[in-house]
Design a protein around this motif. Structure first.
Motif, PDB file in Angstrom:
ATOM      1  N   ILE A   1      33.005  37.860  46.755  1.00  0.00           N
ATOM      2  CA  ILE A   1      32.371  38.893  45.934  1.00  0.00           C
ATOM      3  C   ILE A   1      33.191  40.181  45.980  1.00  0.00           C
ATOM      4  CG2 ILE A   1      30.342  40.393  45.743  1.00  0.00           C
ATOM      5  CD1 ILE A   1      28.651  37.995  46.628  1.00  0.00           C
ATOM      6  N   LEU A   2      33.634  40.568  47.180  1.00  0.00           N
ATOM      7  CA  LEU A   2      34.453  41.777  47.315  1.00  0.00           C
ATOM      8  C   LEU A   2      35.759  41.646  46.541  1.00  0.00           C
ATOM      9  CD1 LEU A   2      33.966  42.467  51.136  1.00  0.00           C
ATOM     10  CD2 LEU A   2      32.864  43.651  49.236  1.00  0.00           C
ATOM     11  N   SER A   3      36.300  40.411  46.475  1.00  0.00           N
ATOM     12  CA  SER A   3      37.552  40.170  45.758  1.00  0.00           C
ATOM     13  C   SER A   3      37.332  39.928  44.279  1.00  0.00           C
ATOM     14  CB  SER A   3      38.259  38.950  46.360  1.00  0.00           C
ATOM     15  OG  SER A   3      38.429  39.092  47.740  1.00  0.00           O
ATOM     16  N   LYS A   4      36.074  39.918  43.845  1.00  0.00           N
ATOM     17  CA  LYS A   4      35.703  39.697  42.441  1.00  0.00           C
ATOM     18  C   LYS A   4      36.063  38.290  41.961  1.00  0.00           C
ATOM     19  CE  LYS A   4      35.999  44.628  41.506  1.00  0.00           C
ATOM     20  NZ  LYS A   4      36.594  45.716  40.711  1.00  0.00           N
ATOM     21  N   VAL A   5      36.114  37.348  42.910  1.00  0.00           N
ATOM     22  CA  VAL A   5      36.259  35.942  42.543  1.00  0.00           C
ATOM     23  C   VAL A   5      34.954  35.431  41.955  1.00  0.00           C
ATOM     24  CG1 VAL A   5      36.658  33.618  43.460  1.00  0.00           C
ATOM     25  CG2 VAL A   5      38.032  35.532  44.283  1.00  0.00           C
ATOM     26  N   THR A   6      33.842  35.910  42.497  1.00  0.00           N
ATOM     27  CA  THR A   6      32.520  35.610  41.949  1.00  0.00           C
ATOM     28  C   THR A   6      31.725  36.910  41.925  1.00  0.00           C
ATOM     29  OG1 THR A   6      30.593  34.168  42.163  1.00  0.00           O
ATOM     30  CG2 THR A   6      31.487  35.052  44.207  1.00  0.00           C
ATOM     31  N   SER A   7      30.661  36.919  41.170  1.00  0.00           N
ATOM     32  CA  SER A   7      29.867  38.148  41.046  1.00  0.00           C
ATOM     33  C   SER A   7      28.589  38.025  41.859  1.00  0.00           C
ATOM     34  CB  SER A   7      29.523  38.412  39.581  1.00  0.00           C
ATOM     35  OG  SER A   7      28.824  37.313  39.033  1.00  0.00           O
ATOM     36  N   PRO A   8      28.051  39.152  42.345  1.00  0.00           N
ATOM     37  CA  PRO A   8      26.802  39.096  43.112  1.00  0.00           C
ATOM     38  C   PRO A   8      25.612  38.855  42.207  1.00  0.00           C
ATOM     39  CG  PRO A   8      27.498  41.378  42.835  1.00  0.00           C
ATOM     40  CD  PRO A   8      28.593  40.528  42.252  1.00  0.00           C
ATOM     41  N   GLY A  28      41.050  51.547  43.877  1.00  0.00           N
ATOM     42  CA  GLY A  28      42.367  50.953  44.044  1.00  0.00           C
ATOM     43  C   GLY A  28      42.366  49.450  43.903  1.00  0.00           C
ATOM     44  N   ARG A  29      43.563  48.877  44.022  1.00  0.00           N
ATOM     45  CA  ARG A  29      43.768  47.448  43.834  1.00  0.00           C
ATOM     46  C   ARG A  29      43.331  46.672  45.073  1.00  0.00           C
ATOM     47  NH1 ARG A  29      49.829  48.365  41.714  1.00  0.00           N
ATOM     48  NH2 ARG A  29      49.911  49.171  43.831  1.00  0.00           N
ATOM     49  N   ILE A  30      42.760  45.489  44.829  1.00  0.00           N
ATOM     50  CA  ILE A  30      42.343  44.603  45.909  1.00  0.00           C
ATOM     51  C   ILE A  30      43.187  43.333  45.836  1.00  0.00           C
ATOM     52  CG2 ILE A  30      40.458  43.253  46.900  1.00  0.00           C
ATOM     53  CD1 ILE A  30      38.491  45.213  45.683  1.00  0.00           C
ATOM     54  N   ALA A  31      43.876  43.000  46.932  1.00  0.00           N
ATOM     55  CA  ALA A  31      44.629  41.747  47.029  1.00  0.00           C
ATOM     56  C   ALA A  31      43.898  40.832  47.999  1.00  0.00           C
ATOM     57  CB  ALA A  31      46.053  42.002  47.511  1.00  0.00           C
ATOM     58  N   GLY A  41      52.195  39.536  41.549  1.00  0.00           N
ATOM     59  CA  GLY A  41      52.400  40.974  41.368  1.00  0.00           C
ATOM     60  C   GLY A  41      51.848  41.462  40.049  1.00  0.00           C
ATOM     61  N   ALA A  42      52.057  40.663  38.995  1.00  0.00           N
ATOM     62  CA  ALA A  42      51.536  41.038  37.677  1.00  0.00           C
ATOM     63  C   ALA A  42      50.014  41.053  37.676  1.00  0.00           C
ATOM     64  CB  ALA A  42      52.058  40.060  36.626  1.00  0.00           C
ATOM     65  N   ILE A  43      49.406  40.070  38.377  1.00  0.00           N
ATOM     66  CA  ILE A  43      47.941  40.036  38.485  1.00  0.00           C
ATOM     67  C   ILE A  43      47.426  41.295  39.177  1.00  0.00           C
ATOM     68  CG2 ILE A  43      46.009  38.835  39.609  1.00  0.00           C
ATOM     69  CD1 ILE A  43      47.569  36.215  39.128  1.00  0.00           C
ATOM     70  N   LEU A  44      48.197  41.789  40.161  1.00  0.00           N
ATOM     71  CA  LEU A  44      47.804  43.009  40.869  1.00  0.00           C
ATOM     72  C   LEU A  44      48.078  44.276  40.068  1.00  0.00           C
ATOM     73  CD1 LEU A  44      48.975  42.246  44.521  1.00  0.00           C
ATOM     74  CD2 LEU A  44      46.631  42.576  43.746  1.00  0.00           C
ATOM     75  N   GLY A  45      48.693  44.116  38.885  1.00  0.00           N
ATOM     76  CA  GLY A  45      48.938  45.275  38.035  1.00  0.00           C
ATOM     77  C   GLY A  45      50.252  45.976  38.299  1.00  0.00           C
ATOM     78  N   MET A  46      51.199  45.305  38.953  1.00  0.00           N
ATOM     79  CA  MET A  46      52.491  45.908  39.248  1.00  0.00           C
ATOM     80  C   MET A  46      53.497  45.571  38.152  1.00  0.00           C
ATOM     81  SD  MET A  46      52.793  45.327  43.337  1.00  0.00           S
ATOM     82  CE  MET A  46      54.040  46.592  43.496  1.00  0.00           C
ATOM     83  N   THR A  47      54.462  46.465  37.960  1.00  0.00           N
ATOM     84  CA  THR A  47      55.507  46.229  36.973  1.00  0.00           C
ATOM     85  C   THR A  47      56.565  45.306  37.563  1.00  0.00           C
ATOM     86  OG1 THR A  47      56.845  48.102  37.686  1.00  0.00           O
ATOM     87  CG2 THR A  47      55.142  48.540  36.028  1.00  0.00           C
ATOM     88  N   LYS A  48      57.381  44.726  36.680  1.00  0.00           N
ATOM     89  CA  LYS A  48      58.449  43.832  37.132  1.00  0.00           C
ATOM     90  C   LYS A  48      59.420  44.578  38.036  1.00  0.00           C
ATOM     91  CE  LYS A  48      61.853  40.496  35.471  1.00  0.00           C
ATOM     92  NZ  LYS A  48      62.459  39.849  34.274  1.00  0.00           N
ATOM     93  N   LYS A  49      59.685  45.840  37.723  1.00  0.00           N
ATOM     94  CA  LYS A  49      60.604  46.649  38.522  1.00  0.00           C
ATOM     95  C   LYS A  49      60.062  46.859  39.935  1.00  0.00           C
ATOM     96  CE  LYS A  49      63.141  51.039  38.440  1.00  0.00           C
ATOM     97  NZ  LYS A  49      63.369  52.306  37.685  1.00  0.00           N
ATOM     98  N   GLU A  50      58.757  47.137  40.047  1.00  0.00           N
ATOM     99  CA  GLU A  50      58.131  47.327  41.361  1.00  0.00           C
ATOM    100  C   GLU A  50      58.210  46.052  42.192  1.00  0.00           C
ATOM    101  OE1 GLU A  50      54.461  50.387  41.152  1.00  0.00           O
ATOM    102  OE2 GLU A  50      54.319  48.769  39.687  1.00  0.00           O
ATOM    103  N   ILE A  51      57.958  44.912  41.546  1.00  0.00           N
ATOM    104  CA  ILE A  51      57.991  43.636  42.268  1.00  0.00           C
ATOM    105  C   ILE A  51      59.402  43.332  42.743  1.00  0.00           C
ATOM    106  CG2 ILE A  51      57.527  41.153  42.108  1.00  0.00           C
ATOM    107  CD1 ILE A  51      55.526  41.867  39.828  1.00  0.00           C
TER     108      ILE A  51
END
Length: 420
Positions: A95-102, A111-114, A137-147
């Protein structure tokens, strides 16, 4: 969240499941829920459901995996979530990771949750390790340059450099979790969620991973949520701890206090198991245990012997049969494994007696694992079947002027001679 230092907040989080079916329910239930919602009324199924106790037979189709959970986590804290199997830890993390909803309640985060909840979470098995790093990295919202700037560090930490351009479906579970953890840790999420997956890695990697989690929390000010059955790791890594029981938070404090509370609750009071109870713990077509007993001459005092007594029936002749007795402390630190003589035994009823000598244990809590072995194959494995506290008498405590360290404290032979 008014406090700027609070990065994650759970408010009245609950998750309800319907037992015995795939999915959350039937079309009729979904329509009923929708009709109540349209009329502004409460979901009728929230009033149903039983507590999350896996040891009891269900009388309802609904169960609350977790119920009314509240807590706050500040930036840079490491929160340990502990409890028995089935207590609701993994459900809470999903639930905290938003894999499922409460079902009810709300999660507020900044901020981002990994998440690292299972081996290979978020990996596409057809993609190479390198490609999966970019995908995560893309799923976490990072750019290709950051990764790309972090790529070499991720590969080096994972120890998978030789196989980084190989599809991850050919990775072992240990390699997969190494790479998954490296991606989650180095792509700089504000919140890192880690389940028991580190148990898959070897000792060297577990040490590296715990060191990395300490580094990102203390030095980089990021937040970690950590679930583990390794109480020593929870104590050393976490700053706060919550204890879950039957889907509810029963204790919340600093990590050491939370671990101590959990261990106290886990301390078994049972010292005798009868056949009816043992039938639920194991099954074997070769041996039936009639009674299993842990006893001492005087309330498990350190100064007295502790005994394990077993009465069992052998149902067929066994060759190369023996027992193995494993002693652990409450942090699951392995202390000893005592193995009986290997022998051939015939059909019949038997008594066995194991003896832990006096003045061997320390003033601690211990757990016992009992294994029945036939031709190097395990017939019965009773892990943590007993636990107890070895007790130090007050008179002896005064002689030591406090608690003596160590998981055991055997009386050794000392020979001291006056030379002059």
């Amino acid at each position: 969240m008014s406090d700027k230092n609070i990065i994650l907040k759970a408010e009245n989080i609950s998750k309800q499941y319907r037992l015995g079916v795939v999915g959350t329910g039937t079309i009729s239930h979904d329509l009923n829920r929708w009709w109540h919602k349209v009329r502004g009324k409460e979901d009728p199924y929230l009033k149903l459901g039983e507590v999350n106790d896996r040891t009891k037979k269900a009388d309802s189709d609904y169960v609350w995996a977790i119920k009314d959970i509240n807590f706050e986590v500040e930036r840079g804290e490491v929160l340990g979530i502990i409890g028995k199997n089935g207590a609701g830890k993994s459900t809470l993390l999903k639930i905290l990771s938003k894999v499922t909803s409460p079902t009810t309640g709300v999660i507020k985060s900044r901020g981002r949750i990994a998440s690292l909840l299972e081996v290979g979470t978020g990996f596409n098995p057809e993609l190479t390790g390198r490609e999966n790093i970019y995908l995560n990295g893309a799923i976490l919202g990072m750019t290709k340059k950051e990764i790309t700037s972090k790529l070499d560090e991720i590969i080096e930490f994972s120890g998978c450099e030789r196989y980084i351009d190989t599809p991850t479906k050919r990775y072992s579970s240990g390699m997969t979790v190494r790479l998954g953890f490296a991606v989650a840790a180095f792509l700089e999420p504000e919140i890192l969620v880690v389940d028991e997956v580190l148990a898959v890695g070897d000792a060297e990697f577990q040490k590296k991973a715990i060191g990395k989690m300490q580094s990102i929390s203390k030095n980089e000010g990021r937040t970690v949520l950590f679930v583990s059955h390794n109480m020593a790791a929870v104590k050393s890594l976490c700053t706060k701890g919550i204890v879950l029981e039957h889907g509810k938070v029963v204790f919340s404090s600093d990590a050491e206090s939370a671990v101590n509370y959990y261990l106290e609750k886990e301390s078994f009071e049972k010292v005798i198991y009868k056949k009816e109870e043992l039938d639920q713990l194991y099954s074997s077509d070769k041996i039936v245990i009639n009674q299993l007993e842990l006893c001492s001459d005087n309330f498990f005092s350190i100064e007295n012997k502790t005994f394990v007594k077993i009465n069992y029936d052998v149902l067929s002749d066994l060759s190369a049969f023996n027992f193995s007795l494993v002693l652990k402390d409450f942090n699951d630190i392995f202390i000893l494994n005592s193995i009986s003589d290997v022998e051939n035994i015939k059909v019949g009823n038997y008594d066995a007696l194991f003896e832990i000598p006096e003045n061997f244990l320390n003033d601690l809590k211990y757990k016992l694992r009992l294994i029945f072995v036939n031709q190097s194959k395990i017939l019965i494995d009773l892990d943590d079947v007993f636990s107890w506290s070895a007790v130090e008498t007050e008179e002896r405590k005064m002689n030591w002027f406090g608690k003596i360290g160590g998981v055991v404290r055997p009386e050794l032979k000392w020979m001291i001679n006056k030379l002059r």
